[in-house]
Design a protein around this motif. Structure first.
Motif, PDB file in Angstrom:
ATOM      1  N   ALA A 254      32.262  38.299  36.832  1.00  0.00           N
ATOM      2  CA  ALA A 254      30.375  38.979  36.757  1.00  0.00           C
ATOM      3  C   ALA A 254      29.927  39.345  35.738  1.00  0.00           C
ATOM      4  O   ALA A 254      29.056  39.126  35.260  1.00  0.00           O
ATOM      5  CB  ALA A 254      30.637  38.791  37.920  1.00  0.00           C
ATOM      6  N   GLN A 255      31.121  40.317  35.494  1.00  0.00           N
ATOM      7  CA  GLN A 255      30.156  41.297  34.835  1.00  0.00           C
ATOM      8  C   GLN A 255      30.672  41.261  33.130  1.00  0.00           C
ATOM      9  O   GLN A 255      30.983  42.098  32.209  1.00  0.00           O
ATOM     10  CB  GLN A 255      30.901  42.580  35.272  1.00  0.00           C
ATOM     11  N   GLY A 256      32.015  39.993  33.285  1.00  0.00           N
ATOM     12  CA  GLY A 256      32.102  40.102  31.631  1.00  0.00           C
ATOM     13  C   GLY A 256      34.016  40.135  31.480  1.00  0.00           C
ATOM     14  O   GLY A 256      34.568  39.227  30.493  1.00  0.00           O
ATOM     15  N   PHE A 257      34.500  40.664  32.059  1.00  0.00           N
ATOM     16  CA  PHE A 257      35.452  40.662  31.977  1.00  0.00           C
ATOM     17  C   PHE A 257      37.012  39.674  32.490  1.00  0.00           C
ATOM     18  O   PHE A 257      35.989  38.654  33.258  1.00  0.00           O
ATOM     19  CB  PHE A 257      36.804  41.070  33.008  1.00  0.00           C
ATOM     20  N   GLU A 258      37.356  39.276  31.444  1.00  0.00           N
ATOM     21  CA  GLU A 258      38.483  37.958  31.502  1.00  0.00           C
ATOM     22  C   GLU A 258      39.919  38.826  32.555  1.00  0.00           C
ATOM     23  O   GLU A 258      40.477  39.740  31.626  1.00  0.00           O
ATOM     24  CB  GLU A 258      39.035  36.798  30.467  1.00  0.00           C
ATOM     25  N   VAL A 259      39.758  38.007  33.587  1.00  0.00           N
ATOM     26  CA  VAL A 259      41.579  38.922  34.084  1.00  0.00           C
ATOM     27  C   VAL A 259      42.100  38.006  33.409  1.00  0.00           C
ATOM     28  O   VAL A 259      42.655  36.824  33.604  1.00  0.00           O
ATOM     29  CB  VAL A 259      40.690  38.519  35.509  1.00  0.00           C
ATOM     30  N   ARG A 260      43.043  39.056  33.469  1.00  0.00           N
ATOM     31  CA  ARG A 260      44.803  38.209  33.126  1.00  0.00           C
ATOM     32  C   ARG A 260      45.809  38.621  33.595  1.00  0.00           C
ATOM     33  O   ARG A 260      47.108  38.254  33.466  1.00  0.00           O
ATOM     34  CB  ARG A 260      44.436  39.288  31.445  1.00  0.00           C
ATOM     35  N   HIS A 261      45.781  39.635  34.823  1.00  0.00           N
ATOM     36  CA  HIS A 261      46.733  39.595  36.218  1.00  0.00           C
ATOM     37  C   HIS A 261      46.947  40.626  37.039  1.00  0.00           C
ATOM     38  O   HIS A 261      45.532  41.017  36.877  1.00  0.00           O
ATOM     39  CB  HIS A 261      47.723  40.748  34.455  1.00  0.00           C
ATOM     40  N   GLU A 262      47.003  40.294  37.966  1.00  0.00           N
ATOM     41  CA  GLU A 262      47.133  40.668  39.392  1.00  0.00           C
ATOM     42  C   GLU A 262      48.210  40.817  40.122  1.00  0.00           C
ATOM     43  O   GLU A 262      48.854  40.037  40.112  1.00  0.00           O
ATOM     44  CB  GLU A 262      45.883  40.710  39.850  1.00  0.00           C
ATOM     45  N   GLU A 263      48.448  42.225  40.403  1.00  0.00           N
ATOM     46  CA  GLU A 263      49.349  42.287  41.695  1.00  0.00           C
ATOM     47  C   GLU A 263      49.382  43.259  42.484  1.00  0.00           C
ATOM     48  O   GLU A 263      48.609  43.812  42.309  1.00  0.00           O
ATOM     49  CB  GLU A 263      51.214  42.810  40.578  1.00  0.00           C
ATOM     50  N   ASN A 264      50.364  42.975  43.600  1.00  0.00           N
ATOM     51  CA  ASN A 264      50.128  43.435  44.904  1.00  0.00           C
ATOM     52  C   ASN A 264      51.278  44.589  45.016  1.00  0.00           C
ATOM     53  O   ASN A 264      52.620  43.984  45.276  1.00  0.00           O
ATOM     54  CB  ASN A 264      50.508  43.047  46.269  1.00  0.00           C
ATOM     55  N   LEU A 265      51.070  46.036  44.914  1.00  0.00           N
ATOM     56  CA  LEU A 265      52.305  47.239  45.618  1.00  0.00           C
ATOM     57  C   LEU A 265      52.366  47.305  46.680  1.00  0.00           C
ATOM     58  O   LEU A 265      52.518  48.810  47.213  1.00  0.00           O
ATOM     59  CB  LEU A 265      51.615  48.234  44.738  1.00  0.00           C
ATOM     60  N   ARG A 266      52.196  47.146  47.717  1.00  0.00           N
ATOM     61  CA  ARG A 266      52.097  47.218  49.099  1.00  0.00           C
ATOM     62  C   ARG A 266      53.303  47.958  49.216  1.00  0.00           C
ATOM     63  O   ARG A 266      52.596  49.181  49.672  1.00  0.00           O
ATOM     64  CB  ARG A 266      51.870  45.615  50.208  1.00  0.00           C
ATOM     65  N   GLU A 267      54.197  47.911  49.081  1.00  0.00           N
ATOM     66  CA  GLU A 267      55.209  47.944  49.685  1.00  0.00           C
ATOM     67  C   GLU A 267      55.332  49.207  49.067  1.00  0.00           C
ATOM     68  O   GLU A 267      56.306  50.136  49.523  1.00  0.00           O
ATOM     69  CB  GLU A 267      56.551  47.381  49.758  1.00  0.00           C
ATOM     70  N   HIS A 268      55.504  49.534  47.898  1.00  0.00           N
ATOM     71  CA  HIS A 268      55.752  50.647  46.960  1.00  0.00           C
ATOM     72  C   HIS A 268      54.558  51.676  47.682  1.00  0.00           C
ATOM     73  O   HIS A 268      55.061  52.768  47.495  1.00  0.00           O
ATOM     74  CB  HIS A 268      54.747  50.273  45.463  1.00  0.00           C
ATOM     75  N   TYR A 269      53.162  51.505  48.262  1.00  0.00           N
ATOM     76  CA  TYR A 269      52.886  52.308  48.892  1.00  0.00           C
ATOM     77  C   TYR A 269      53.270  52.727  50.324  1.00  0.00           C
ATOM     78  O   TYR A 269      52.954  54.477  50.858  1.00  0.00           O
ATOM     79  CB  TYR A 269      50.900  52.100  48.644  1.00  0.00           C
ATOM     80  N   ALA A 270      53.478  52.628  50.585  1.00  0.00           N
ATOM     81  CA  ALA A 270      54.484  52.513  52.032  1.00  0.00           C
ATOM     82  C   ALA A 270      54.936  54.044  51.571  1.00  0.00           C
ATOM     83  O   ALA A 270      55.715  54.669  52.093  1.00  0.00           O
ATOM     84  CB  ALA A 270      54.937  50.734  52.682  1.00  0.00           C
ATOM     85  N   LYS A 271      56.090  53.059  50.104  1.00  0.00           N
ATOM     86  CA  LYS A 271      57.287  53.866  50.567  1.00  0.00           C
ATOM     87  C   LYS A 271      56.817  55.490  49.585  1.00  0.00           C
ATOM     88  O   LYS A 271      57.124  56.845  49.534  1.00  0.00           O
ATOM     89  CB  LYS A 271      58.090  53.848  48.864  1.00  0.00           C
ATOM     90  N   THR A 272      55.484  55.772  49.052  1.00  0.00           N
ATOM     91  CA  THR A 272      55.287  56.974  48.113  1.00  0.00           C
ATOM     92  C   THR A 272      54.336  57.899  49.608  1.00  0.00           C
ATOM     93  O   THR A 272      54.980  59.141  49.441  1.00  0.00           O
ATOM     94  CB  THR A 272      53.803  55.886  47.284  1.00  0.00           C
ATOM     95  N   LEU A 273      53.784  56.666  50.588  1.00  0.00           N
ATOM     96  CA  LEU A 273      53.462  58.245  51.602  1.00  0.00           C
ATOM     97  C   LEU A 273      54.726  57.994  52.329  1.00  0.00           C
ATOM     98  O   LEU A 273      54.623  59.542  52.784  1.00  0.00           O
ATOM     99  CB  LEU A 273      52.468  57.010  52.104  1.00  0.00           C
ATOM    100  N   ALA A 274      55.312  57.425  52.518  1.00  0.00           N
ATOM    101  CA  ALA A 274      56.965  57.876  53.448  1.00  0.00           C
ATOM    102  C   ALA A 274      57.315  59.223  52.834  1.00  0.00           C
ATOM    103  O   ALA A 274      57.472  60.382  53.446  1.00  0.00           O
ATOM    104  CB  ALA A 274      58.281  57.061  52.807  1.00  0.00           C
ATOM    105  N   ALA A 275      56.874  59.631  51.239  1.00  0.00           N
ATOM    106  CA  ALA A 275      57.893  61.115  50.337  1.00  0.00           C
ATOM    107  C   ALA A 275      56.642  61.712  50.454  1.00  0.00           C
ATOM    108  O   ALA A 275      57.355  62.789  50.499  1.00  0.00           O
ATOM    109  CB  ALA A 275      57.868  60.215  49.489  1.00  0.00           C
ATOM    110  N   TRP A 276      55.205  61.466  50.782  1.00  0.00           N
ATOM    111  CA  TRP A 276      54.890  62.531  50.765  1.00  0.00           C
ATOM    112  C   TRP A 276      55.111  62.878  51.829  1.00  0.00           C
ATOM    113  O   TRP A 276      54.601  64.703  51.817  1.00  0.00           O
ATOM    114  CB  TRP A 276      53.776  61.864  50.442  1.00  0.00           C
TER     115      TRP A 276
END
Length: 413
Positions: free
Chosen positions: A326-348
């Motif tokens: 709506a603000q003018g960007f053409e959206v070209r790509h998206e991805e979900n990194l959900r599992e990566h954040y679970a691993k990050t939090l486990a390390a923290w």
């Protein structure tokens, strides 16, 4: 109803957790590896005042609830009330049962709980206070939890065996490649934290990078680290609201972990402002925690709101894509990194456990308990798909709708 029986009823039937209480009562398997100890009547008063995650968190932070065994598996067993609110009917029943404890026992709100100031939500003044509450704690404490990278956002694990530092480097490199960074370009990193993306872009890609953060402590640490690494000609971090950046004409904008602090009503202005900072053909990479469905509430868990990210709001990825477009960007790509954040939090979590005694000395027992609970609960939240992490890439089109994007993604898997 005796105390252990009451808490066991909250956890539900078949729980693998042993509950013991100050009145000598006990419920649950006698040989359980996981235990919950109700140390004083104040724990019941906390639960009476806020039946659900907030009351339980207050009792734990204050030390009136104690954990035997590892916190993460206990939360997994406790997940229906750890990650969600207790159903309304159960809350009313608990309130009736516990009203006497609330009246007889004073349960002061833990001193580390955030008390929102008066003023408009997401005003510059209120945002500054909310950010300071969470981030201006202790850079030393954060270094123990986050590790040398001082990156406080989801890492990207190139493989299951990678360590946290490798994964954080990989995250910054993925953002850089999605943005198409090349020597001589200019990058604006909003909500830059301790400057990890700013320094990565400068050191690895020869990009002149400006980062801004509302945390005075983060900015101070980042400036010292930029000087230590000899990156002063290319990298700069300012203690500044992203709305007050005067420069324009950037080749790229990265927003890594800022959108959670913006608020839904501010999303149009947020994306419009970032769009205005870019030159034609410039790209925005928006990296943030999201809700798993379009119908999930925007608000965060009451414990997270009061103790971790005050005034935070999460949005579905569809909302973000719609507002960017709506603000003018053409959206070209998206991805979900959900599992990566679970691993990050486990390390923290592991890092905090290694430095637990030092952390308590540095920030106090209550704040250390907040972090222990928050990291473990969020890890579980990502694993159970109660929250997600999305990267969304958009471009500000140039003349004749030129995007400057490759025909296929060139940033690898």
């Amino acid at each position: 109803m005796r105390v252990a029986e009451l808490f066991a009823s909250v956890m539900g039937p078949g729980s693998p957790v042993r509950v013991t209480a100050y009145d000598g009562s006990a419920e649950g398997p006698p040989d359980a590896e996981l235990g919950l100890r109700v140390r004083s009547p104040r724990a019941l008063a906390y639960l009476a005042s806020a039946p659900g995650t907030l009351g339980l968190a207050r009792a734990y932070v204050a030390g009136d609830l104690e954990i035997d065994g590892e916190l993460y598996p206990l939360l997994d067993a406790f997940s229906e009330i750890t990650l969600h609110s207790i159903p309304a009917a159960r809350r009313r029943q608990l309130a009736r049962t516990l009203i006497g404890h609330r009246l007889r026992h004073r349960a002061p709100i833990p001193e580390v709980e955030y008390r929102p100031p008066r003023g408009r939500l997401h005003s510059k003044r209120r945002d500054a206070g909310a950010i300071s509450h969470h981030y201006d704690v202790s850079n030393l404490f954060y270094s123990w939890v986050l590790g040398p990278s001082m990156a406080y956002t989801c890492a990207v694990y190139p493989n299951a065996e990678a360590d946290l530092e490798t994964a954080q480097w990989t995250k910054h490199e993925l953002v850089a490649r999605k943005l198409g960074l090349r020597p001589g370009m200019r990058l604006l990193d909003v909500g830059c934290g301790w400057g990890g993306m700013v320094m990565h872009a400068a050191a690895e890609h020869g990009v002149k990078s400006l980062g801004v953060t509302l945390s005075r402590e983060q900015a101070s640490w980042a400036r010292a680290e930029i000087e230590r690494r000899g990156l002063g000609e290319l990298a700069e971090v300012r203690h500044l609201d992203y709305r007050d950046v005067a420069e324009t004409g950037f080749d790229a904008v990265s927003s890594i972990g800022l959108t959670e602090h913006i608020g839904k009503a501010q999303l149009p202005a947020y994306f419009a402002r970032l769009y205005g900072k870019l030159k034609p053909g410039g790209r925005l990479l928006n990296h943030c925690i999201t809700q798993p469905t379009a119908h999930a509430p925007d608000g965060v868990d009451p414990f997270i709101d009061r103790y971790v990210f005050p005034d935070g709001q999460l949005h579905g990825v569809g909302t973000l894509v719609t507002e960017m477009n709506a603000q003018g960007f053409e959206v070209r790509h998206e991805e979900n990194l959900r599992e990566h954040y679970a691993k990050t939090l486990a390390a923290w979590c592991e890092n905090l456990d290694k430095h637990w005694e030092e952390a308590v000395r540095e920030v106090g027992d209550q704040r250390a308990r907040v972090w222990k609970l928050y990291l473990a609960a969020c890890r579980l939240g990502f694993e159970l798909n109660n929250i997600q992490l999305h990267q969304v890439l958009g471009v500000k089109l140039g003349e004749r709708a030129a995007s400057g994007m490759p025909l296929r993604p060139d940033w690898g898997s």
